[in-house]
Every structure is written in C-alpha cells, then in structure tokens.
Write an enzyme that holds these catalytic residues in place. Structure first.
Site, PDB file in Angstrom:
ATOM      1  N   ASP A   9       0.835  -1.203   0.000  1.00 33.76           N
ATOM      2  CA  ASP A   9       0.000   0.000   0.000  1.00 33.76           C
ATOM      3  C   ASP A   9       0.869   1.253   0.000  1.00 33.76           C
ATOM      4  OD1 ASP A   9      -2.308   1.448  -0.034  1.00 33.76           O
ATOM      5  OD2 ASP A   9      -2.826   1.109   2.069  1.00 33.76           O
ATOM      6  N   HIS A  26       3.029   3.429  -8.937  1.00 33.47           N
ATOM      7  CA  HIS A  26       2.847   2.004  -9.247  1.00 33.47           C
ATOM      8  C   HIS A  26       4.093   1.442  -9.945  1.00 33.47           C
ATOM      9  CE1 HIS A  26      -1.143   2.137  -7.743  1.00 33.47           C
ATOM     10  NE2 HIS A  26      -1.667   2.835  -8.728  1.00 33.47           N
ATOM     11  N   ASP A  56     -11.953  -5.411  -5.256  1.00 34.13           N
ATOM     12  CA  ASP A  56     -12.539  -4.071  -5.087  1.00 34.13           C
ATOM     13  C   ASP A  56     -11.765  -2.997  -5.858  1.00 34.13           C
ATOM     14  OD1 ASP A  56     -14.798  -4.623  -3.562  1.00 34.13           O
ATOM     15  OD2 ASP A  56     -13.587  -4.822  -1.750  1.00 34.13           O
ATOM     16  N   LEU A 120      11.864 -20.284  -4.144  1.00 31.41           N
ATOM     17  CA  LEU A 120      10.824 -19.387  -3.619  1.00 31.41           C
ATOM     18  C   LEU A 120       9.545 -19.589  -4.421  1.00 31.41           C
ATOM     19  CD1 LEU A 120      10.248 -16.839  -1.729  1.00 31.41           C
ATOM     20  CD2 LEU A 120      10.645 -15.467  -3.785  1.00 31.41           C
ATOM     21  N   ARG A 174       1.810  -5.019   6.104  1.00 28.77           N
ATOM     22  CA  ARG A 174       1.094  -4.000   5.321  1.00 28.77           C
ATOM     23  C   ARG A 174       1.896  -2.719   5.375  1.00 28.77           C
ATOM     24  NH1 ARG A 174      -5.106  -2.851   4.243  1.00 28.77           N
ATOM     25  NH2 ARG A 174      -4.847  -0.992   2.955  1.00 28.77           N
TER      26      ARG A 174
HETATM   27  C1  FPP Z   1      -1.718   0.129  -3.378  1.00 28.81           C
HETATM   28  O1  FPP Z   1      -1.287   1.458  -3.432  1.00 28.81           O
HETATM   29  C2  FPP Z   1      -1.194  -0.606  -4.474  1.00 28.81           C
HETATM   30  C3  FPP Z   1      -1.946  -1.229  -5.436  1.00 28.81           C
HETATM   31  C4  FPP Z   1      -3.414  -1.195  -5.484  1.00 28.81           C
HETATM   32  C5  FPP Z   1      -1.332  -1.949  -6.540  1.00 28.81           C
HETATM   33  C6  FPP Z   1      -0.115  -2.750  -6.220  1.00 28.81           C
HETATM   34  C7  FPP Z   1       0.675  -2.753  -7.428  1.00 28.81           C
HETATM   35  C8  FPP Z   1       2.000  -2.621  -7.528  1.00 28.81           C
HETATM   36  C9  FPP Z   1       2.911  -2.614  -6.387  1.00 28.81           C
HETATM   37  C10 FPP Z   1       2.571  -2.408  -8.867  1.00 28.81           C
HETATM   38  C11 FPP Z   1       3.279  -3.514  -9.514  1.00 28.81           C
HETATM   39  C12 FPP Z   1       2.999  -4.878  -9.057  1.00 28.81           C
HETATM   40  C13 FPP Z   1       3.498  -5.956  -9.667  1.00 28.81           C
HETATM   41  C14 FPP Z   1       3.190  -7.297  -9.147  1.00 28.81           C
HETATM   42  C15 FPP Z   1       4.372  -5.863 -10.825  1.00 28.81           C
HETATM   43  P1  FPP Z   1      -2.375   2.569  -3.564  1.00 28.81           P
HETATM   44  O2  FPP Z   1      -2.498   2.946  -4.991  1.00 28.81           O
HETATM   45  O3  FPP Z   1      -3.653   2.135  -2.926  1.00 28.81           O
HETATM   46  O4  FPP Z   1      -1.730   3.723  -2.752  1.00 28.81           O
HETATM   47  P2  FPP Z   1      -2.472   4.851  -1.933  1.00 28.81           P
HETATM   48  O5  FPP Z   1      -3.146   4.188  -0.769  1.00 28.81           O
HETATM   49  O6  FPP Z   1      -1.361   5.739  -1.520  1.00 28.81           O
HETATM   50  O7  FPP Z   1      -3.437   5.499  -2.868  1.00 28.81           O
END
Ligand code: FPP
Length: 230
Positions: A9, A26, A56, A120, A174
């Site tokens: 997150d 991202h 979601d 892994l 988390r």
């Molecule tokens: C949460 O941050 C993250 C996600 C919903 C996406 C997780 C994706 C990645 C880490 C990118 C690449 C992954 C792979 C497997 C290549 P958020 O957008 O909810 O952050 P915020 O809470 O600050 O808005």
C-alpha cells in the site's frame, strides 16, 4: 519455511507527495516487488504472497486499472527469465475470467516457464477477494458433507487457482500506514503475525523486509496455548 504475505500500500500517496501521477508510484512499486523477491530466499522465506490487485480495485478509475494491468503484463514479460534464473516459481491467485486475455496468456506462460523453481514460491494475488474465494470453497464443499479444516483449505486452494491447499501465512506485512486486512487471505491469516509499517510501498526494499522478518522472529507464537517456559 516462512510464508510472508504483503499488502503493498502507498504507491499513490508516495507519487502524489512528489508531485507525480499515481502511475509513477505504481511503476516504482514494481521495482520494490523485484527487490523483495530477490531478498526473500536468503531471509528464510519460502513463500511470498503479494496483494497486487483486489477485486474491489476494479472500482478505481478505469485509467488507473488499465495502468495496473499493463504493469502486471510488463512485469511478467520482463521478469520471467530472471525468476527462472533465481529458482522462483510463480503462481497467480484470484479470478481470471475478468482479466484481459493477453494478461491471462502472459500469466499462463510465466507459470509454465517457472514451474521448476524451488527456491521461492511467489504468489501474486490479482482480482483477489478472500471472501469471494471462501464463498466459492463453501459452494464446492456443499457436495462434501464431511468437510473439515484440511479439506476446506484444499477447496480454497482449488478455488483460487493456487494448486494445493491454501498455505497458512506466518507474517502479514502492510505498508503505507493503514492497519487492516482489506479482504486478503482471511482464512490463511488465522494465526499470522501482523506487521504494519508507515513506509510507503515504493520505499520498501530488502532492508525493510529484513527488519520485518527480524521482528517476526522475535515474537512468541502461541496458537491459543499458554507460553512454554524456556
Ligand atoms: C496500493 O497502493 C497498491 C496497489 C493497489 C497496486 C499494487 C501494485 C504494484 C505494487 C505495482 C506492480 C505490481 C506488480 C506485481 C508488478 P495505492 O495505490 O492504494 O496507494 P495509496 O493508498 O497511496 O493510494
């Protein structure tokens, strides 16, 4: 071997704080995935499950969903050879019927190419909802009246494309400062140790993972029993 699950997150906030679009966060987040996967085996971790996209998350703006899906496909395309080299076996858990066909094919190719990995097990949760999977497992269990814990874990494993029974989580991390499970691995986290860190996912790397594992190893897990004097 330790099973670590991670709710990644904070990508969006990390980017916004730098005056950049969420997409930038991202993309940096994908780098963190690389670092964590590389560092995990030497920390005694046998399985890593990453929450890449919750069911979601479909409710996010379409443009952001598209960016994330592209990132997953790009990750699979660019990283598969490296995963093979590092002995990492990849499994994608969650629903596949709502994913783009190109992504599904990339997942299948990557799972096939990495199937021999033994250092892994990397499980990527995409279009994942623990509650939906539990509902699906219970539906399957309806034809097995003698269902008990092990068989439900098996049915859950089948429901999520995981292959084999749903593995218990030892440590749930988390990032990003929130302290909740958000429909992730609800069954598997029954006795997981929880570790919350304010570090945003793009800033989470090998050192942060090592610190989480160090703290985890210092905890006393009692599984509902009383502490045994040592
Ligand atoms: C949460 O941050 C993250 C996600 C919903 C996406 C997780 C994706 C990645 C880490 C990118 C690449 C992954 C792979 C497997 C290549 P958020 O957008 O909810 O952050 P915020 O809470 O600050 O808005």
């Amino acid at each position: 071997m330790t099973h670590v699950a991670i709710i990644m997150d904070g990508n969006g906030r990390w980017a916004t704080a730098r005056g950049r679009p969420r997409e930038f966060g991202h993309r940096q987040g994908a780098e963190s995935v690389r670092h964590v996967v590389e560092a995990a085996p030497d920390l005694g971790i046998g399985t890593v499950t990453l929450y890449a996209f919750s069911s979601d998350n479909w409710h996010r703006p379409a443009a952001e969903v598209t960016v994330l899906m592209k990132l997953f496909r790009r990750y699979l395309k660019s990283e598969t050879a490296e995963l093979v080299r590092n002995g990492v076996r990849l499994r994608v858990v969650g629903r596949r019927d709502r994913l783009d066909q190109q992504l599904v094919r990339a997942i299948e190719r990557s799972e096939e190419a990495t199937s021999g990995g033994t250092r892994l097990l990397l499980r990527l949760a995409v279009d994942y909802s623990a509650r939906d999977l539990l509902v699906e497992a219970v539906r399957r269990a309806a034809t097995a009246p003698d269902v008990e814990r092990n068989s439900l874990a098996n049915l859950l494993g089948q429901a999520m494309h995981g292959g084999g029974p749903a593995p218990d989580v030892d440590l749930l991390i988390r990032t990003g400062g929130e302290q909740r499970l958000s429909d992730f691995l609800l069954w598997e986290c029954a006795y997981a140790e929880l570790y919350f860190t304010p570090v945003m996912w793009p800033d989470f790397g090998a050192a942060e993972l090592a610190e989480a594992v160090r703290e985890f190893r210092s905890r006393h897990r009692r599984y509902g029993r009383v502490a045994v004097a040592s």
